[in-house]
Each structure stands twice: as structure tokens, then as C-alpha cells.
Design an enzyme around this catalytic site. Structure first.
Site, short mmCIF file in Angstrom:
data_model
loop_
_atom_site.label_atom_id
_atom_site.label_comp_id
_atom_site.label_asym_id
_atom_site.label_seq_id
_atom_site.Cartn_x
_atom_site.Cartn_y
_atom_site.Cartn_z
N GLY A 13 0.88 -1.38 -0.06
CA GLY A 13 -0.03 -0.10 0.01
C GLY A 13 0.90 1.26 -0.13
O GLY A 13 0.54 2.40 0.75
N ALA A 14 2.00 1.26 -0.80
CA ALA A 14 2.89 2.25 -0.57
C ALA A 14 2.89 3.18 -1.92
O ALA A 14 3.69 4.13 -1.93
CB ALA A 14 4.24 1.80 -0.80
N ASP A 63 -2.49 -7.44 -5.35
CA ASP A 63 -3.44 -7.39 -4.33
C ASP A 63 -3.03 -8.04 -3.17
O ASP A 63 -3.21 -9.34 -3.57
CB ASP A 63 -4.87 -7.84 -5.06
CG ASP A 63 -6.09 -7.71 -4.27
OD1 ASP A 63 -5.73 -7.61 -3.04
OD2 ASP A 63 -7.16 -7.93 -4.67
N VAL A 64 -2.90 -7.83 -2.12
CA VAL A 64 -2.38 -8.48 -1.03
C VAL A 64 -3.66 -9.45 -0.39
O VAL A 64 -3.33 -10.36 0.16
CB VAL A 64 -2.06 -7.31 0.22
CG1 VAL A 64 -0.91 -6.69 0.07
CG2 VAL A 64 -3.28 -6.87 0.87
N TYR A 154 -13.76 -2.50 9.89
CA TYR A 154 -12.50 -1.93 10.19
C TYR A 154 -11.75 -2.21 11.70
O TYR A 154 -10.56 -2.85 11.88
CB TYR A 154 -12.37 -0.61 9.67
CG TYR A 154 -11.10 0.12 9.53
CD1 TYR A 154 -10.32 0.04 8.57
CD2 TYR A 154 -10.60 0.88 10.68
CE1 TYR A 154 -8.97 0.54 8.44
CE2 TYR A 154 -9.54 1.64 10.76
CZ TYR A 154 -8.67 1.50 9.53
OH TYR A 154 -7.25 2.19 9.29
N ALA A 157 -10.71 -5.73 12.04
CA ALA A 157 -9.55 -6.31 11.26
C ALA A 157 -8.37 -5.55 11.94
O ALA A 157 -7.46 -6.40 12.00
CB ALA A 157 -9.73 -5.58 9.77
N LYS A 158 -8.47 -4.51 12.39
CA LYS A 158 -7.43 -3.83 13.12
C LYS A 158 -7.07 -4.47 14.48
O LYS A 158 -6.07 -4.42 15.11
CB LYS A 158 -7.62 -2.43 13.15
CG LYS A 158 -7.44 -1.98 11.79
CD LYS A 158 -6.38 -1.88 11.09
CE LYS A 158 -6.13 -0.88 9.79
NZ LYS A 158 -5.06 -1.30 8.90
#
Ligand SMILES: NC(=O)c1ccc[n+]([C@@H]2O[C@H](COP(=O)([O-])OP(=O)(O)OC[C@H]3O[C@@H](n4cnc5c(N)ncnc54)[C@H](O)[C@@H]3O)[C@@H](O)[C@H]2O)c1
Length: 252
Positions: A13-14, A63-64, A154, A157-158
Site C-alpha cells: 500500500g505504498a 492485491d495483498v 475495520y 480487522a485492526k
């Protein structure tokens, strides 16, 4: 200062935001950087900024959330830059909705990218790290892991990132691999600008309102997070593992 001379760092995501700042920081301190984002084209701007300064970076489209693609990514990185020493699981997205309106797709997509993406990349990276008895994995959690209205997907996930981090630290510690997470508060990026737009504010108005609630009275910048990720990925933090560090200007 060149803490990362001779090291290969993979940052997902850089193309922009925190990931781009982190990729630049590693390069400034001597690393060769794999700049990963959804497409090679998206990653090119970060690579151009790094190579213009004389450092080495390659752009990779991946795509990770796609396990097969992640496997191919790490094979290519190892061939082109060398076996990875550092992985930053930064790729992320939001699909905010209150629970009663959240679709299955909103839930699945956020979990797939933010959490399963980190699993996919960590699993692919650990092979090289265990072999070379050296590795650093830093993943992006969030203050939202503690709960945030409209972010059930979210937040889950986090929070998952924190459990993954604690567990991988136990499993990989014997191979000299440190695994940590950073949990930012509000950082001025495209992600928070999109949140502002959803609530009908400009990015600047949203940041001013957020800053009033933060003890340091300002929102975070991508570089504020990049410097902490770099610390955790460096040998300055060689006895730190399994931790989640909140970086949020003092908010509780
Ligand atoms: N900005 C904040 O306030 C904040 C706060 C806490 C945590 N974070 C986390 O920090 C990380 C970076 O956030 P940001 O604000 O820089 O976000 P951003 O939206 O500016 O950048 C995220 C990048 O991830 C990429 N990406 C999305 N899905 C991907 C996928 N499937 N595979 C590969 N790349 C993908 C996007 O193309 C984008 O370039 C995220 O994990 C985010 O959840 C951000």
C-alpha cells in the site's frame, strides 16, 4: 543515519499516504525498497521519488488479498532486490457503514485486505526471514481497534492485526524475527479525506475538528507514523516484539 544499509524492505500500500512515507524513509536510511500497491502504475510515483534521490526501489502491482499473487510477489522481490528483511503490512481500506446497513461485501473486503492481506504477506515473508535468521514485520493496526462507530469491519480487522502480531512474535521470535504493530490515530491522508467527504466536510475542516480532540492539538502526518515504523523495523528496537504501539498525539 543509515540503519537499513544492505536491507530489503517490502512496503504494501505504498503508492500514497503512510506507506509512501514509510517507503521513502527506509530508502533514505539505505534500504532497497519494494513499493507494492494494487497496480505497478500506482506504485511508480513513490519509486520515482526514491530513485530521484539516488536510492533503489522497484514498483510491484499486487492485491495483498490474493494469496497466489502475494506468493509471486515475494518470489519476484527476492530475485530482483534480494530476500526481504523487512515487511510492512500497510495496505488497507475502509468501507464504513453502521452495522444494520453494512453489506457482507463491505465486511469481507475490509477483512480480506486489512487482515488476511497481512497474513498472506507475513506467511510469504517469514520463509525468507526464518532462513536468514533475521526479520522485522510491522503491521498497521489503528486506534479504531478499540471500537469506532461505523467501523465494525475495520475495527475487527485492526484488532485482528494486534492478535496476529502477538502470535507471530511468539512463533517467529526463536528465529530472530521481531513482529510489532503500530496503531495510528488520525493521520492526514486520502483515507481520512474520504471520511471527511462522507460527513460533508472538507479535509481541512475535518482535520481542524479532529485536532481539537487530540492532546498535541494537531493531526498526524504520514511521516509521524513512518518514523515509528522505521524504529520498530530497525535494530534500535531489537528487543521489542509482540507489541502494538499507539501513535496518536496523546489521545487515550
Ligand atoms: N490515515 C489514518 O488516519 C490511519 C489511521 C490508522 C490506521 N491507518 C492504516 O494505515 C494504513 C495506511 O493508511 P493511509 O491512510 O495511508 O491509506 P491510503 O488510503 O492513503 O493508502 C492505502 C494504500 O493501500 C493501497 N491498497 C488498498 N487495497 C490494497 C490491496 N488489496 N493490495 C495492495 N494495496 C492496496 C491503496 O491503493 C493505497 O495506495 C492502512 O492500513 C490504514 O488502515 C490509517
Amino acid at each position: 543515519m543509515s540503519r537499513f544499509t544492505g536491507k530489503v524492505a517490502v512496503v504494501t500500500g505504498a503508492a500514497q499516504g503512510i506507506g509512501a512515507a514509510t517507503a521513502r524513509r527506509f530508502a533514505e536510511e539505505g534500504a532497497k525498497v519494494a513499493v507494492v500497491d494494487l497496480t505497478t502504475e500506482r506504485a511508480e510515483a513513490t519509486v520515482a521519488a526514491i530513485t530521484a534521490s539516488g536510492a533503489t526501489a522497484h514498483a510491484y502491482g499486487c492485491d495483498v488479498a490474493d494469496r497466489g499473487a502475494v506468493g509471486e510477489l515475494f518470489t519476484r522481490v527476492a530475485e530482483e532486490l534480494g530476500a526481504p528483511h523487512i515487511l510492512v503490512n500497510n495496505a488497507g481500506l475502509t468501507r464504513d457503514q453502521l452495522l444494520f446497513k453494512m453489506s457482507g461485501d463491505d465486511w469481507d473486503t475490509v477483512l480480506a485486505v486489512n487482515l488476511t492481506g497481512a497474513f498472506n504477506c507475513s506467511q510469504a515473508a517469514q520463509k525468507y526471514m526464518v532462513e536468514q535468521r533475521y526479520g522485522k514485520i510491522v503491521s498497521l493496526s489503528s486506534r479504531s481497534a478499540l471500537g469506532n462507530r461505523g467501523q465494525a469491519n475495520y475495527a475487527a480487522a485492526k484488532a485482528g492485526i494486534q492478535g496476529l502480531t502477538a502470535t507471530l512474535a511468539i512463533e517467529l521470535g526463536p528465529y530472530n524475527v521481531n513482529v510489532n504493530a503500530v496503531a495510528p490515530g488520525y493521520v492526514a491522508t486520502a483515507m481520512t479525506a474520504a471520511t471527511a467527504e462522507r460527513v460533508g466536510l472538507s479535509a481541512e475542516e475535518h482535520q481542524v475538528a479532529a485536532a481539537e480532540r487530540i492532546p498535541l492539538r494537531r493531526v498526524g502526518l504520514p511521516e509521524d507514523i513512518a518514523s515509528v515504523v522505521a524504529f520498530l523495523a530497525s535494530d534500535d528496537a531489537s528487543y521489542v516484539s509482540g507489541q502494538t504501539l499507539y501513535v496518536n498525539g496523546g489521545a487515550r
